[in-house]
Design a protein around this motif. Structure first.
Motif, PDB file in Angstrom:
ATOM      1  N   ALA A  54     -47.642  12.300  52.944  1.00 44.94           N
ATOM      2  CA  ALA A  54     -47.902  13.107  51.758  1.00 44.94           C
ATOM      3  C   ALA A  54     -46.649  13.196  50.915  1.00 44.94           C
ATOM      4  CB  ALA A  54     -48.360  14.507  52.161  1.00 44.94           C
ATOM      5  N   ALA A  55     -46.814  13.022  49.631  1.00 47.34           N
ATOM      6  CA  ALA A  55     -45.659  13.136  48.741  1.00 47.34           C
ATOM      7  C   ALA A  55     -45.189  14.581  48.709  1.00 47.34           C
ATOM      8  CB  ALA A  55     -46.043  12.685  47.329  1.00 47.34           C
ATOM      9  N   PRO A  56     -43.886  14.831  48.875  1.00 45.95           N
ATOM     10  CA  PRO A  56     -43.405  16.203  48.838  1.00 45.95           C
ATOM     11  C   PRO A  56     -43.633  16.832  47.476  1.00 45.95           C
ATOM     12  CG  PRO A  56     -41.574  14.648  48.813  1.00 45.95           C
ATOM     13  CD  PRO A  56     -42.808  13.851  49.079  1.00 45.95           C
ATOM     14  N   ARG A  57     -44.038  18.069  47.492  1.00 41.85           N
ATOM     15  CA  ARG A  57     -44.274  18.766  46.230  1.00 41.85           C
ATOM     16  C   ARG A  57     -42.950  19.132  45.585  1.00 41.85           C
ATOM     17  NH1 ARG A  57     -47.890  23.564  48.253  1.00 41.85           N
ATOM     18  NH2 ARG A  57     -46.486  23.275  50.004  1.00 41.85           N
ATOM     19  N   LEU A  70     -31.481  24.470  55.711  1.00 42.96           N
ATOM     20  CA  LEU A  70     -32.503  24.184  54.716  1.00 42.96           C
ATOM     21  C   LEU A  70     -31.900  23.454  53.520  1.00 42.96           C
ATOM     22  CD1 LEU A  70     -35.462  24.507  53.882  1.00 42.96           C
ATOM     23  CD2 LEU A  70     -34.853  26.721  52.864  1.00 42.96           C
ATOM     24  N   ALA A  71     -30.697  23.835  53.129  1.00 38.81           N
ATOM     25  CA  ALA A  71     -30.026  23.150  52.021  1.00 38.81           C
ATOM     26  C   ALA A  71     -29.759  21.686  52.342  1.00 38.81           C
ATOM     27  CB  ALA A  71     -28.710  23.862  51.693  1.00 38.81           C
ATOM     28  N   ARG A  72     -29.685  21.356  53.631  1.00 39.00           N
ATOM     29  CA  ARG A  72     -29.485  19.975  54.067  1.00 39.00           C
ATOM     30  C   ARG A  72     -30.807  19.273  54.366  1.00 39.00           C
ATOM     31  NH1 ARG A  72     -24.874  22.640  55.158  1.00 39.00           N
ATOM     32  NH2 ARG A  72     -22.920  21.447  55.363  1.00 39.00           N
ATOM     33  N   GLY A  73     -31.920  19.963  54.135  1.00 40.16           N
ATOM     34  CA  GLY A  73     -33.213  19.327  54.305  1.00 40.16           C
ATOM     35  C   GLY A  73     -33.887  19.568  55.629  1.00 40.16           C
ATOM     36  N   VAL A  74     -33.502  20.639  56.354  1.00 43.73           N
ATOM     37  CA  VAL A  74     -34.062  20.902  57.681  1.00 43.73           C
ATOM     38  C   VAL A  74     -34.600  22.328  57.726  1.00 43.73           C
ATOM     39  CG1 VAL A  74     -33.635  20.939  60.163  1.00 43.73           C
ATOM     40  CG2 VAL A  74     -32.362  19.354  58.705  1.00 43.73           C
ATOM     41  N   LEU A 133     -41.333  29.543  53.167  1.00 41.12           N
ATOM     42  CA  LEU A 133     -40.675  28.500  53.958  1.00 41.12           C
ATOM     43  C   LEU A 133     -41.683  27.442  54.393  1.00 41.12           C
ATOM     44  CD1 LEU A 133     -38.059  27.520  55.329  1.00 41.12           C
ATOM     45  CD2 LEU A 133     -38.749  28.814  57.355  1.00 41.12           C
ATOM     46  N   ARG A 134     -42.870  27.874  54.800  1.00 39.18           N
ATOM     47  CA  ARG A 134     -43.889  26.917  55.244  1.00 39.18           C
ATOM     48  C   ARG A 134     -44.286  25.978  54.111  1.00 39.18           C
ATOM     49  NH1 ARG A 134     -47.561  30.403  56.953  1.00 39.18           N
ATOM     50  NH2 ARG A 134     -46.799  30.425  59.096  1.00 39.18           N
ATOM     51  N   ALA A 135     -44.327  26.487  52.883  1.00 44.64           N
ATOM     52  CA  ALA A 135     -44.789  25.685  51.748  1.00 44.64           C
ATOM     53  C   ALA A 135     -43.705  24.809  51.144  1.00 44.64           C
ATOM     54  CB  ALA A 135     -45.357  26.606  50.665  1.00 44.64           C
ATOM     55  N   LEU A 136     -42.444  25.084  51.435  1.00 39.96           N
ATOM     56  CA  LEU A 136     -41.362  24.324  50.813  1.00 39.96           C
ATOM     57  C   LEU A 136     -41.373  22.867  51.270  1.00 39.96           C
ATOM     58  CD1 LEU A 136     -38.278  26.727  51.002  1.00 39.96           C
ATOM     59  CD2 LEU A 136     -39.342  25.815  48.931  1.00 39.96           C
ATOM     60  N   PRO A 137     -41.239  21.913  50.342  1.00 40.12           N
ATOM     61  CA  PRO A 137     -41.085  20.519  50.758  1.00 40.12           C
ATOM     62  C   PRO A 137     -39.745  20.348  51.458  1.00 40.12           C
ATOM     63  CG  PRO A 137     -40.724  20.740  48.394  1.00 40.12           C
ATOM     64  CD  PRO A 137     -41.188  22.079  48.876  1.00 40.12           C
ATOM     65  N   CYS A 138     -39.750  19.600  52.547  1.00 34.29           N
ATOM     66  CA  CYS A 138     -38.535  19.447  53.333  1.00 34.29           C
ATOM     67  C   CYS A 138     -38.614  18.134  54.100  1.00 34.29           C
ATOM     68  CB  CYS A 138     -38.386  20.625  54.311  1.00 34.29           C
ATOM     69  SG  CYS A 138     -36.724  20.848  54.930  1.00 34.29           S
ATOM     70  N   ARG A 139     -37.464  17.486  54.272  1.00 35.47           N
ATOM     71  CA  ARG A 139     -37.452  16.175  54.912  1.00 35.47           C
ATOM     72  C   ARG A 139     -37.734  16.260  56.391  1.00 35.47           C
ATOM     73  NH1 ARG A 139     -33.257  12.733  56.336  1.00 35.47           N
ATOM     74  NH2 ARG A 139     -31.722  14.254  55.658  1.00 35.47           N
ATOM     75  N   ILE A 140     -37.181  17.263  57.077  1.00 32.69           N
ATOM     76  CA  ILE A 140     -37.332  17.388  58.531  1.00 32.69           C
ATOM     77  C   ILE A 140     -37.772  18.807  58.846  1.00 32.69           C
ATOM     78  CG2 ILE A 140     -36.174  17.250  60.769  1.00 32.69           C
ATOM     79  CD1 ILE A 140     -34.258  15.224  59.518  1.00 32.69           C
ATOM     80  N   ALA A 194     -37.706  27.277  39.235  1.00 34.12           N
ATOM     81  CA  ALA A 194     -37.704  28.036  40.487  1.00 34.12           C
ATOM     82  C   ALA A 194     -36.300  28.056  41.079  1.00 34.12           C
ATOM     83  CB  ALA A 194     -38.668  27.400  41.478  1.00 34.12           C
ATOM     84  N   PRO A 195     -35.847  29.204  41.560  1.00 30.05           N
ATOM     85  CA  PRO A 195     -34.515  29.262  42.175  1.00 30.05           C
ATOM     86  C   PRO A 195     -34.496  28.477  43.474  1.00 30.05           C
ATOM     87  CG  PRO A 195     -35.720  31.310  42.544  1.00 30.05           C
ATOM     88  CD  PRO A 195     -36.544  30.487  41.593  1.00 30.05           C
ATOM     89  N   VAL A 196     -33.352  27.889  43.773  1.00 23.79           N
ATOM     90  CA  VAL A 196     -33.190  27.168  45.026  1.00 23.79           C
ATOM     91  C   VAL A 196     -33.123  28.185  46.159  1.00 23.79           C
ATOM     92  CG1 VAL A 196     -31.706  25.617  46.335  1.00 23.79           C
ATOM     93  CG2 VAL A 196     -31.967  25.314  43.855  1.00 23.79           C
ATOM     94  N   PRO A 197     -33.996  28.060  47.192  1.00 23.47           N
ATOM     95  CA  PRO A 197     -33.959  29.039  48.283  1.00 23.47           C
ATOM     96  C   PRO A 197     -32.607  29.031  48.975  1.00 23.47           C
ATOM     97  CG  PRO A 197     -35.948  27.691  48.377  1.00 23.47           C
ATOM     98  CD  PRO A 197     -35.055  27.071  47.370  1.00 23.47           C
TER      99      PRO A 197
END
Length: 506
Positions: free
Chosen positions: A111-114, A458-462, A140-147, A120-123
């Motif tokens: 799925a393409a990340p939303r 999260l800022a690093r994609g996790v 957090l559940r809805a945020l697109p994230c790599r890992i 929107a502010p960066v969490p």
């Protein structure tokens, strides 16, 4: 060695396969793969990423047949193991699958990340420190994230689609007209019978189908039980501390006050439960969330004595089937059938989207629970229940569970290795079973805030949960890390990024 003294040992990953034409370029027309682009010693990861990108951008659409591993290995002049391991990585992430004589096929595109809203502010730390934990968890559940290393997320790529479709076709072939009407609010008789068999085989619980109430997951089971507790004047409910944030939020939403009871290496402190005066307790005795400890024998006897003295006991058996390094632990319900309200589901075994679970209660509360279920929704969807019943009765669900245990053990082991490598100061808890690990950072003392660490990760994609989210009273900082949802290489990368965040924070 062969008969002529030549070595028959396969070459290592970094070496090339023998070629009749050593001057030919090592490459393939398939995706214009050039093995010369691969880093030394990293050919498997390079090939897996090239394949994954091709699936994601549409160059390999669903239904595409991949080259046979032997063929692609020969074209690239690498060992066959390089190709088979790259294919295995994509299979674990659900993008490709073996289809017998058809070969290995692309079966799903990621799925393409939303994209977040432009303004929107960066969490950041504010997300994890928010007083609105319900909103924070949903965000957090809805945020697109790599890992995604969030706990409570099962291996959705392993959903047995073929078995489910086969069972669904059989059900639709046999289903009667009356089966398509409003069903019994207790649940379809076929599923209630199948659940009785499943619980007897896997959880040591003896029950009658008439005692089973089919519900929309453990969440609905707790909501229905909450109605009965309020009707009985019970507002204070003891909970494990640390314990599940989600169940604590649900109790609070239903008008109950969660009363924290400490958990140690032996499980819930029953003496503290008695001292609290709470008339009811909700706990996870087979695999405590999030610590992973098992309620030991002495504590079990104490707890059952507390229930025999009039205490109301609710057992959430959320993932007890997933065990790796320890024997099965019987459910409390198997020891005191008339003293335990027992809830389970297939959310961690198949998929949360099915919204199917079960509830067994003491006989004195059964009719009131059925009435509450009837007024809630008139009963779960019948077709899904009938399909699940067929999977249980046929043995397919047990086969699926055995398959999951092998996959989860590999991923659990990958996370343990990654923690040892990238988080050397962390203590690991609850590795013998379940779908997550809890890690604590005692050596960092009071200087580390796990909400800051989760924000940095999260800022690093996790994605990961700070342990403090699941505490009521303060304790050592830590993280709760799920390992079921992603392949081993993503787990290692995710823990490495958390390690980098921890070092920068320190």
């Amino acid at each position: 060695m062969d008969a002529m003294g030549r070595s028959t040992m396969p070459p290592s990953e970094g070496s090339k396969e023998p070629s009749r034409d050593s001057g030919a370029p090592a490459g393939s027309d398939f995706l214009q793969l050039d093995i010369g682009e691969a880093p030394s010693g990293g050919r498997t990861a390079w090939l897996a990423e090239r394949l994954r990108s091709a699936v994601a951008d549409g160059r390999l659409p669903v239904g595409t047949r991949l080259p046979a591993s032997r063929v692609l290995a020969a074209e690239l002049r690498v060992t066959r193991g390089v190709v088979t391991e790259a294919y295995r990585r994509l299979a674990e992430s659900g993008q490709i699958a073996a289809r017998g004589r058809l070969g290995t096929m692309v079966v799903a595109a990621p799925a393409a990340p939303r994209a977040p809203a432009r303004d929107a502010p960066v969490p950041g730390p504010a997300l994890f420190d928010s007083a609105d934990r319900d909103g924070a968890v949903d965000l957090l559940r809805a945020l697109p994230c790599r890992i995604d290393l969030s706990p409570g997320v099962p291996d959705l790529t392993a959903f047995p689609r073929t078995s489910w479709l086969r069972a669904e076709r059989a059900v639709l072939t046999d289903v009667s007209r009356t089966d398509l009407g409003y069903g019994d609010p207790r649940g379809a008789p076929a599923l209630r019978r199948a659940v009785v068999g499943w619980l007897a085989r896997n959880r040591g619980i003896r029950a009658d189908p008439d005692q089973v109430i089919v519900v929309a997951g453990v969440a609905q089971a707790l909501a229905l039980l909450g109605q009965l507790l309020r009707a009985d004047g019970i507002r204070r409910v003891a909970v494990e501390d640390p314990g599940s944030l989600g169940t604590r939020q649900q109790l609070a939403y239903g008008g109950h006050t969660p009363v924290p009871i400490p958990v140690d290496e032996r499980g819930l402190d029953v003496a503290a439960l008695r001292a609290s005066g709470a008339p009811a307790v909700l706990l996870t005795p087979a695999h405590q969330f999030p610590t992973g400890v098992v309620l030991d024998g002495e504590r079990r006897r104490e707890l059952l004595g507390w229930a025999a003295d009039g205490g109301l006991l609710i057992e959430d058996d959320y993932d007890a089937e997933h065990r790796y390094d320890r024997p099965p632990v019987p459910a409390l319900r198997s020891l005191l059938p008339e003293g335990v309200h027992y809830a389970g589901s297939v959310s961690k075994l198949l998929a949360p989207a099915l919204r199917v679970g079960w509830l067994l209660v003491p006989s004195a509360r059964h009719d009131a629970l059925v009435t509450a279920k009837r007024h809630a929704d008139l009963g779960n969807g019948v077709l899904t229940q009938l399909v699940l019943a067929r999977l249980m009765d046929s043995g397919e669900l047990e086969r699926h569970l055995r398959h999951l245990r092998l996959r989860h053990r590999r991923r659990r082991d990958a996370m343990l290795r990654a923690v040892r490598t990238h988080l050397p100061g962390a203590r690991v808890h609850g590795a013998a079973a379940g779908l997550h690990l809890m890690v604590t950072f005692d050596t960092h003392g009071a200087g580390l805030r796990d909400t800051d660490l989760a924000a940095a990760a999260l800022a690093r994609g996790v994605k990961a949960h700070p342990l403090s989210w699941h505490r009521i009273t303060p304790g050592p900082p830590g993280l709760v890390l799920g390992y079921a949802a992603g392949p081993a290489h993503e787990i290692d990368e995710g823990i490495a990024l958390i390690g980098a965040a921890l070092r920068s924070d320190g």
